[in-house]
Write an enzyme that holds these catalytic residues in place. Sequence first.
Site, PDB file in Angstrom:
ATOM      1  N   HIS A 224       0.827  -1.209   0.000  1.00 11.74           N
ATOM      2  CA  HIS A 224       0.000   0.000   0.000  1.00 11.74           C
ATOM      3  C   HIS A 224       0.862   1.260   0.000  1.00 11.74           C
ATOM      4  O   HIS A 224       2.068   1.226   0.256  1.00 11.74           O
ATOM      5  CB  HIS A 224      -0.964   0.008   1.190  1.00 11.74           C
ATOM      6  CG  HIS A 224      -0.305   0.076   2.545  1.00 11.74           C
ATOM      7  ND1 HIS A 224       0.039   1.266   3.145  1.00 11.74           N
ATOM      8  CD2 HIS A 224       0.059  -0.904   3.411  1.00 11.74           C
ATOM      9  CE1 HIS A 224       0.575   1.026   4.331  1.00 11.74           C
ATOM     10  NE2 HIS A 224       0.606  -0.288   4.509  1.00 11.74           N
TER      11      HIS A 224
ATOM     12  N   CYS B 285       2.676  -5.061   6.890  1.00 14.49           N
ATOM     13  CA  CYS B 285       2.416  -4.806   5.477  1.00 14.49           C
ATOM     14  C   CYS B 285       3.582  -4.051   4.844  1.00 14.49           C
ATOM     15  O   CYS B 285       4.440  -3.513   5.544  1.00 14.49           O
ATOM     16  CB  CYS B 285       1.123  -4.017   5.315  1.00 14.49           C
ATOM     17  SG  CYS B 285      -0.358  -5.001   5.615  1.00 14.49           S
TER      18      CYS B 285
END
Length: 530
Positions: free
Chosen positions: A426, A445
């Site tokens: 992301h 992440c």
Amino acid sequence: MNKVQTFKLLLALMLSSMAMAETAPVATGVSEQSATVVPVGQSNVAAAPIAQDAILPQLSFAAQHARAAELAKRADYVFEQEQIRQEEARKLAEAEAKVQQTVGANTLLLSKTTAKVYLDNAFANMWNDKAAEKQFIKEYALLAVSGVSAKSARALQQILNQPEGPARDMLLTDSFLDYLYYNKKVFKNANQWLYNLGSYTPKAPSAELVNQWVNAVQEGRSGQFIANLVPRNHIYQETAQRVLSMSASGNVKKATKAKKAKTPEATATTGNDTFYKLALNAQRLRIIPSFNNGIFVNIPSYQLFYFRDGQLALQSKVIVGRDDRRTPVMYSKLSNVVVNPPWNIPPTILTKDIIPKLARNPGFAGSAGYEIFDRKGNKINPRSVNWSQYVNSKNIPYRIRQKAGDDSALGRFKFNMPSSDAIYLHDTPNRGLFGKTDRALSSGCVRVERSDDLASILLKEAGWSMDRKQKVLASQKTTSANIRSDNPVYLYYVTAWAENGKVYTLPDIYKFDTSIPKNAVNWSKVKSVI
């Protein structure tokens, strides 16, 4: 009458009796139609009549006899199968004893499976192709010195110490079965076997896989069969070749600074350390295919590489999980790109980070753009909840979502991929963090510096124009685009490798390499064999 005959007769009689019992009429001296049961302590109570059509017609004697004969045949079948099983077990036990007698004091990893191979092949030699044998020993030697399996290392040393003959052939087969299992399962078990050294245990490969190899041997294709097990990844192959050319005590030039600008400085390592570090990382490179298509993130390098048709389409800095929230080694595929993504806060971050902040200041939710929902989906005022009672709680009855926007933790783009750990790529609003050298900063992440460029490439592949992309961004409306091209994603952890004649090393940010077992293998003897 012997025990086998007795067993067979008893089984047939038992089944025949069962058949008779199933169909025998009730011998009470009273017709079934008129029989009445009177409960104890009661009298003159009329029983409900039994309907005529509820009574099954009695089987004739001939039908009963046929049924008994059919069951007797089944008894024959069960008995014959039991005889076959016992005979096979006896032959396998004899073959295992014969194999063990042949190999003498040597220890077999998979004695039953090895014995079955030789039993099924009339004890013929399996390693007449010496080129295939050398290719296998190369690959097995790399596993042996990697620290992944001490048992495999001892098995290799037994082969090296054994002169030509049936015993060596059997030791080679036993070790090859170990290698077959490892090669087949390492992709699925990489996180455990390659990063928790000593957790690997040799097991028998599937019968189907063993049969494929045996067929290849019988058809003179064993060399090709083994060659097909070797990874095609050119970095694996060069790293493996570098290890094979070294000695276990060193003899390697000083490690080179890691590739690409602004990556972490390479660690200064001795030759001996580099040998074992390269051997271990060669095994980690086994699970990476050739760098032709897809997204590749080497976690300790903090770099992302996107390849299309063998060409580098994008390189970007990334931020990965910190040591207490590590980014896992994994394989997945991009499923979609989300423009203007909201952030559904995962349980770990909710418990450890968000709830304590809300307990101190419920107004934090509004300033951070958080929306709070109860289990029924109703929106909740953060000031109406006593957040202190949920600090360190594993049962929080609320879901918190951060609205899309420039300040969202996910930034403007989220790159989804199936993951049991809810890991994805992301964007991020905290652009300044990409200037740091140590970028193990996230909760697991992967944050991508050039996420806008990556999104542009992927959205274009999905049929979007750049004008459409800009309009969706400006609208701040959450919009998803499915990925049309094949985009595998590999998150891997490699701290040392050889490429273009140089050895590169990286900091071991998760401390996976701090105690690599130095399994005892006569490396000079390996080199003389191959």
